[in-house]
Design a protein around this motif. Structure first.
Motif, PDB file in Angstrom:
ATOM      1  N   ALA A 186       0.814  -1.216   0.000  1.00 45.61           N
ATOM      2  CA  ALA A 186       0.000   0.000   0.000  1.00 45.61           C
ATOM      3  C   ALA A 186       0.849   1.269   0.000  1.00 45.61           C
ATOM      4  CB  ALA A 186      -0.928  -0.008   1.222  1.00 45.61           C
ATOM      5  N   LEU A 187       2.171   1.121  -0.038  1.00 43.60           N
ATOM      6  CA  LEU A 187       3.030   2.295   0.128  1.00 43.60           C
ATOM      7  C   LEU A 187       3.575   2.805  -1.199  1.00 43.60           C
ATOM      8  CD1 LEU A 187       5.088   0.932   3.141  1.00 43.60           C
ATOM      9  CD2 LEU A 187       3.147   2.485   3.215  1.00 43.60           C
ATOM     10  N   ASP A 188       3.965   4.080  -1.202  1.00 39.33           N
ATOM     11  CA  ASP A 188       4.620   4.642  -2.377  1.00 39.33           C
ATOM     12  C   ASP A 188       5.964   3.970  -2.583  1.00 39.33           C
ATOM     13  OD1 ASP A 188       2.918   6.513  -3.503  1.00 39.33           O
ATOM     14  OD2 ASP A 188       3.290   7.913  -1.876  1.00 39.33           O
ATOM     15  N   VAL A 189       6.429   4.012  -3.826  1.00 36.48           N
ATOM     16  CA  VAL A 189       7.586   3.212  -4.186  1.00 36.48           C
ATOM     17  C   VAL A 189       8.853   3.616  -3.423  1.00 36.48           C
ATOM     18  CG1 VAL A 189       7.979   4.617  -6.257  1.00 36.48           C
ATOM     19  CG2 VAL A 189       8.949   2.348  -6.133  1.00 36.48           C
ATOM     20  N   THR A 190       9.065   4.914  -3.183  1.00 35.00           N
ATOM     21  CA  THR A 190      10.289   5.291  -2.479  1.00 35.00           C
ATOM     22  C   THR A 190      10.211   4.855  -1.015  1.00 35.00           C
ATOM     23  OG1 THR A 190       9.405   7.485  -2.018  1.00 35.00           O
ATOM     24  CG2 THR A 190      10.771   7.264  -3.962  1.00 35.00           C
ATOM     25  N   VAL A 191       9.018   4.933  -0.439  1.00 34.68           N
ATOM     26  CA  VAL A 191       8.824   4.521   0.948  1.00 34.68           C
ATOM     27  C   VAL A 191       8.932   2.998   1.049  1.00 34.68           C
ATOM     28  CG1 VAL A 191       7.242   4.602   2.899  1.00 34.68           C
ATOM     29  CG2 VAL A 191       7.320   6.497   1.290  1.00 34.68           C
ATOM     30  N   GLN A 192       8.398   2.325   0.045  1.00 34.82           N
ATOM     31  CA  GLN A 192       8.465   0.869  -0.013  1.00 34.82           C
ATOM     32  C   GLN A 192       9.925   0.414  -0.004  1.00 34.82           C
ATOM     33  OE1 GLN A 192       6.143  -0.805  -3.167  1.00 34.82           O
ATOM     34  NE2 GLN A 192       7.332  -2.658  -3.256  1.00 34.82           N
TER      35      GLN A 192
END
Lengths: 352, 352
Positions: A186-192
């Motif tokens: 569910a997270l944005d790619v940079t946060v992921q």
């Protein structure tokens, strides 16, 4: 493999539905060794999450774990334990992080309170000591200003920080096994990317075993040491990560690997000339969809989507064949390797 | 895209400001600029992908182009028509030519209607067909998107996610649009099904000459379909160019970080992540100067970056970026700026 830490034996889970009995998990046996990250992959509806929920015994009716299923940890069959004993295992020996960090947190309690609560439920810790453990756990997962954050409520945190809080809550009692169900989806790619790096780092430092459930083969390639592939309630292939990506034996696994989107833009004169994207080249896909769990196909459950299938596949369910000591595949091709030579290139060569 | 070709869609200095009314949890109300002076053009038959993390304004931009939300200021031209100047009746007629396909077809399909009726609705509303002719057209459309005729009698909940997305696409196609805004059309789908839907979109583009605005957060998915890519951050386009150029030679540190965050499905790949610090700031409290400054890993970033908002400038042929620390990659002097990035903006394109 050394003595497994967690051992699932012939797990069968059924759901009574209006459309008949769904055999969501149908005879899964899987070992998790201390200190390894095992990736469990497959399309939605293949039984990954139900397997994970069974380990923690979090399933409720109409789900039913069938007699004969066993899940061993610390020399005990978890499925035979009274609920009281199981409660002391959840969180303390096996913890879980879920996909959706907002619904897993209580919106009206501070996050420090919620983590401390986990400590107090399981251990005779004073309020102050539990609080200190909560702050330390937040620090361990890289939450800046853990003292301040501990006093905040879930809505005051970003999605990435909330997922770190869940990880802190899962790890505060130093479990031996962590089950992570689509932890970064569910997270944005940079946060992921940050979360995955954190998970890998914590796993190394704490020596946990991790069962990583994901549909994302990039995540598996990055984190897992071993991979198990599920299809239609069964394990269809199992191998060390490099072996699986280089020499997948099951056509389903091969199809998943070929379907995984890659970063390289499609070759061709994109945007530079007269030709446009349409028709520049189609992606390889697995035709069709996962059949409903109330009506798994006869024989090999993948046969109607498999480009390598022949009449035997329709008739006879393949057993799980040992390709070598650490690699298993539930496919008749493993027993009739000469057929592989006759297959189209896409299924015989290694995958790009 | 050749310089002389008139683009099908042209967006200039699009801005959407939301007034925050009342006091929210004790915070004084203000305004939030969700989309900030966004300009782009899409050639006929091309696919512009609008990418970025959640909250960057990509969905609002897509909806504003269709006038599903009213832009605060800016200009939108569709096939030479000034979209924002249209009254309700001509806008309704124009809507036949520009259609949306949404992320979650489940919530965008009426659950009480059979899918045959859902697809038929647009045909009748726009007076394209009725009676037996409409029924025949529905069957053709269903075949074109890979659904069987008997599916017409089913309700949306009886379909899998991938099939529902096919229904959503058939509904959009029914009115024979030239342009489709696809908002995260595959992000809720399994990897193998994602490929099926992308292939369908590519085939339809080839066969019907469709133009797409493709909104997505997954750069690996975008690589499969985009001819051009625009990267958004905090309401602004920060990089824009042909897909091959943006993927192979990204200029903005943010684009580089986004690309480096994608884990390839390959366990032997060496990941060289460009880490970003922290989360994206809220558009409610956008920082001065370059909005990416606080998270930017650029080695030469300095106080100059915080003084003015960097303009989107050509750094290579057809490829622009909003970073004052990145010199042009190739001589761009004397190049006629493509209609993608209007260098001189005519007048005040203000609509209220």
């Amino acid at each position: 493999m050394t003595e497994p830490l967690l051992s699932i034996r012939d797990l069968r889970v059924t759901f009574a539905t209006d459309g008949g009995v769904a055999r969501a998990v149908d005879g899964v046996s899987l070992d998790l060794a201390a200190g390894e990250i095992l990736g469990l992959v497959g399309e939605s509806g293949c039984g990954k999450s139900v397997t994970a929920m069974s380990v923690l015994r979090l399933l409720r009716p109409p789900a039913r774990i069938e007699p004969g299923s066993e899940i061993w940890l610390d020399g005990r069959d978890l499925l035979a334990l009274p609920e009281r004993a199981m409660r002391s295992i959840r969180g303390r020996r096996i913890a879980m992080v879920f996909q959706e960090p907002m619904t897993a947190l209580n919106p009206v309690l501070t996050i420090g309170h919620q983590i401390a609560e986990v400590v107090r439920v399981h251990e005779r810790a004073s309020r102050g000591a539990a609080r200190a453990r909560a702050v330390a756990a937040l620090e361990q997962v890289g939450v800046p200003d853990p003292d301040l954050r501990a006093r905040q409520y879930p809505h005051q945190l970003s999605g990435g920080t909330r997922q770190r809080v869940l990880l802190a809550m899962a790890l505060v009692l130093h479990p031996a096994v962590l089950i992570a169900d689509e932890p970064t989806t569910a997270l944005d790619v940079t946060v992921q990317a940050e979360l995955l790096a954190l998970l890998a780092d914590l796993q190394r430092r704490l020596g946990m075993a991790v069962l990583l459930i994901t549909h994302d083969l990039g995540v598996v390639a990055e984190l897992a040491s071993r991979v198990a592939v599920m299809y239609a309630g069964q394990l269809v292939e199992e191998a060390p990560v490099q072996e699986l990506f280089a020499r997948a034996r099951h056509p389903y696994t091969q199809g998943l690997l070929e379907a995984a989107p890659r970063l390289a833009p499609r070759d061709g004169p994109h945007g530079s000339g007269g030709r446009h994207g349409g028709g520049a080249g189609r992606l390889r896909v697995i035709p069709g969809t996962v059949p409903p769990a109330t009506a798994w196909p006869s024989g090999c459950r993948f046969h109607d989507r498999c480009s390598a299938a022949w009449d035997r596949c329709e008739r006879e369910a393949p057993p799980s064949h040992a390709v070598d000591a650490s690699h298993r595949a539930r496919c008749h091709l493993a027993a009739e390797p000469e057929r592989r030579a006759a297959l189209p290139v896409a299924l015989t060569g290694s995958v790009r | 895209m050749s310089a002389g070709a008139e683009p099908l869609v042209e967006v200039r200095r699009l801005r959407k400001v939301y007034a925050l009314s009342g006091r929210l949890f004790g915070r004084a109300a203000g305004s939030l600029t969700a989309v900030h002076d966004v300009s782009f053009a899409i050639a006929r038959g091309a696919t512009l992908a609008l990418v970025g993390e959640s909250g960057c304004g990509k969905t609002t931009t897509g909806r504003a182009v269709l006038r599903l939300v009213e832009p605060t200021t800016g200009r939108i031209r569709f096939d030479g028509i000034d979209v924002l100047a249209l009254g309700p009746a001509p806008l309704r007629r124009l809507r036949r030519r520009m259609q949306p396909v949404f992320q979650d077809p489940y919530s965008s399909l009426n659950p009480r209607m059979r899918v045959g009726a859902i697809i038929r609705e647009g045909l009748v509303i726009h007076g394209l067909a009725e009676g037996a002719a409409a029924d025949a057209r529905v069957r053709e459309l269903m075949a074109e998107v890979g659904l069987r005729p008997e599916h017409a009698r089913l309700y949306p909940h009886e379909f899998s996610g991938g099939q529902r997305q096919r229904v959503g696409i058939a509904r959009a196609l029914a009115v024979e649009p030239d342009f489709i805004v696809c908002d995260e059309p595959v992000s809720a789908l399994d990897v193998s099904v994602q490929g099926q839907v992308i292939n369908l979109l590519l085939d339809l583009q080839r066969d019907r000459g469709l133009t797409y605005l493709f909104i997505a957060h997954d750069l690996a998915v975008v690589a499969q379909i985009a001819t051009h890519v625009a990267v958004m951050y905090l309401g602004r386009i920060v990089e824009h160019g042909p897909a091959a150029a943006v993927y192979r030679d990204p200029i903005m540190p943010y684009t580089r970080a986004l690309l480096s965050a994608v884990a390839p499905p390959d366990p032997t790949a060496r990941l060289q992540r460009l880490a970003l610090v922290g989360d994206a700031p809220s558009p409610r409290a956008a920082p001065r100067g370059c909005s990416f400054f606080a998270r930017c890993p650029h080695p030469r970033k300095d106080a100059e970056c915080t003084r003015t908002v960097p303009a989107l400038e050509l750094k290579a042929p057809g490829h622009s970026a909003a970073c004052i620390k990145e010199p042009p990659r190739a001589p761009v002097d004397g190049l006629i700026p493509p209609p993608l990035i209007p260098s001189v903006l005519d007048g005040d394109d203000i609509h209220r």
